[in-house]
Structures are given as structure tokens and as C-alpha cells.
Scaffold this active site. Sequence first.
Site, PDB file in Angstrom:
ATOM      1  N   CYS A   1       0.830  -1.205   0.000  1.00 34.01           N
ATOM      2  CA  CYS A   1       0.000   0.000   0.000  1.00 34.01           C
ATOM      3  C   CYS A   1       0.867   1.258   0.000  1.00 34.01           C
ATOM      4  O   CYS A   1       1.543   1.526  -0.975  1.00 34.01           O
ATOM      5  CB  CYS A   1      -0.968  -0.050   1.184  1.00 34.01           C
ATOM      6  SG  CYS A   1      -2.335   1.107   1.014  1.00 34.01           S
TER       7      CYS A   1
ATOM      8  N   HIS B   1      -3.531  -5.570   1.157  1.00 35.73           N
ATOM      9  CA  HIS B   1      -2.799  -5.788   2.415  1.00 35.73           C
ATOM     10  C   HIS B   1      -2.781  -7.257   2.831  1.00 35.73           C
ATOM     11  O   HIS B   1      -3.618  -7.686   3.630  1.00 35.73           O
ATOM     12  CB  HIS B   1      -3.507  -5.013   3.539  1.00 35.73           C
ATOM     13  CG  HIS B   1      -3.313  -3.541   3.484  1.00 35.73           C
ATOM     14  ND1 HIS B   1      -2.240  -2.916   4.092  1.00 35.73           N
ATOM     15  CD2 HIS B   1      -4.045  -2.558   2.918  1.00 35.73           C
ATOM     16  CE1 HIS B   1      -2.319  -1.604   3.894  1.00 35.73           C
ATOM     17  NE2 HIS B   1      -3.408  -1.355   3.176  1.00 35.73           N
TER      18      HIS B   1
ATOM     19  N   GLU C   1      -0.874  -8.613   4.930  1.00 38.27           N
ATOM     20  CA  GLU C   1      -0.590  -8.715   6.374  1.00 38.27           C
ATOM     21  C   GLU C   1      -1.867  -8.563   7.192  1.00 38.27           C
ATOM     22  O   GLU C   1      -1.879  -8.837   8.379  1.00 38.27           O
ATOM     23  CB  GLU C   1       0.478  -7.685   6.774  1.00 38.27           C
ATOM     24  CG  GLU C   1      -0.003  -6.275   7.062  1.00 38.27           C
ATOM     25  CD  GLU C   1      -0.409  -5.478   5.827  1.00 38.27           C
ATOM     26  OE1 GLU C   1      -0.544  -6.055   4.731  1.00 38.27           O
ATOM     27  OE2 GLU C   1      -0.631  -4.260   5.977  1.00 38.27           O
TER      28      GLU C   1
END
Lengths: 81, 236
Positions: free
Chosen positions: B85, B202, B204
Site C-alpha cells: 500500500c 494488504h 498482512e
Amino acid sequence: MSKNKATVFVRLKDGVLDPQGLTIEKAIKNMGYDMVNSVRSGRFFELELGGGENSKEKVTEICRKLLANPVIEKFEVDFDK
Amino acid sequence: MKFGVVTFPGSNCDYDAFAAARLIGEDAEFLWHQETDLRGCDVIILPGGFAHGDYLRSGAIARFSPIMKAVARFAAEGGLVFGICNGFQVLLESGLLPGALIRNRDLRFRGRDVYIRVERNDLAFTSEYRVGDVLKIPIAHKDGNYYNFSGDVELLKKSNRVVFRYCDREGNVTDRSNPNGSADNIAGIVSESGNVMGMMPHPERAMESILGSSDGYRMFISIRNFINRSIGCEKA
């Protein structure tokens, strides 16, 4: 004499989509001003300079490295006394 | 092995990246943006957020944070650098990846799950996936519209450097499934040498099914396996 102020104009290169400009353009048309054909947005910066050597070249360098992203933007600099 | 997570002022996914590394049982360390040393980390993550307030352009100021010199050197030596990002935006501004991200085509901040299709699995970041796998991963951005002059996008496609593309649940790459207007539905790209990757979604934040998706888990496992293999090679 050293130049003491630089005004930098950063614009999107021709052909780069400008969603902000398009949105403003729509607003202007909604306001009834139908003589406006298109709007392109950009930004400007005023740099106060303290003099010294090669300040024009250095300002150009700052534009290239930081103020504009050469992938999508172009810039112009006006120097006034 | 050790993950290094760079924290810029305004980063807000640094703890998520840290937690992801810990979740797969690996060590992780935060690297403050003013530092100049990567402290022996094996992979560097540039996390999501709003580094330096996203002033000027997303990533434009972060590019000049002192740690970025060390990151660029690390990348040049073949080290793994992963921008997520805002971290992707920093990589583009740094010139470590080509192109630029402009405002989403509908001008809106988009925060929701999207589907992306894996286009390459021969990379350190994606070896645990199969080409064509569809991953559900969240996005959260306003400037994620990948832009490059059309010739450059063609070049990226030709040189097979698009790693992820936005798609629908079935893996069809359609305009409807493109959340931000990105050229060719590009969600993530990789450097020519394959060791620098940037993506808008994302992974994560997609580490556990209880949080909506665990499709990002294998990305971190891929990275770990790659590092462990290369550490093994060095020892051998």
C-alpha cells in the site's frame, strides 16, 4: 544579484487522467457555466531563496527530485526579484 | 530469519506487518525511518499508512527518509524489499519500481476486501501459490490507481512483471472487479530482478480466517522459505 523568489507550478502531463479536474469540471457545468470545456488541476509552491550560487539550477533540481513526479507531472518555474 | 519493518511517521500498518511475521513464528524488528542501518534484517517491509502525512504526493517525502538509502542499497544487492500500500507508493516514488499511483478513478477511499489473481509464482514472495489462485485480500487506499504511459504498461506485461491483478471471485479480470481504475487491473508488480515487490492490497491483514481471510499467510511463508533456502545455501 541573486533571485529571491521562485514560484513553481506543477501540472499533470498531457494525457494523464485528472479525476480531480474532471470533478471540478462537472461542478462548474452543474453551476450552469457551460462555456467551460475542460479543467485540469495542479498545484503551485513559492520558494523564498536566500541567494547563493546556481540557485536556478538548484530549484530545478528540487522540482525534479521532489516537487514533481516526472512519471506523471511536468513543472515550470518563475523566478522574480 | 528476521523481518525488518520500517516505521515512517504516519505509518499505521507497521504493527500488522510485525504481527504477521510473528504469526508465522519468525523474528521481526521495527526500523525507524531516521535510521541508516537495516540491522541484519533479511527482508524489509515498507508498510501501509500515510508516511509523512502523504503530503505533496503519497510516498514523495518518505522517499527521502534516511533509511531509504540503505533500503535502495539492500535492493541493489538483491535483498528482498516488499512495499504494501503506502509502501508500494514509496517504492514508486523512489524509482525502485516503475510507474505511479494516482487518485482512484471514483475519487473515493476504498476500504474493503477485493479479489486478486496470482500471475506469477516463481518469485520469493509468491512461491507458495499457484498461478491463477484467487486471493481475498483487503484494500484501504485512495491513491491506488496504477498509472503508467501505455507503452510502459505493455512493457510490464511483456516482461511478465505484473504479480497480482484485480479480479472477481472466479478469477476473471474485469473492469467491474477493478476497485480503483488501475491500468490492466494491476494490483502488484515486481522489479526486473524479482527482489522488489509492491502491491496495494494488504496481505498482512489477511493472516487468519477469523479476521476474514488467511490468504495472505502463504505470502509470508513464501518469503520465509526463500530466505531460509538462501541462508541454507550460504551455509552449505
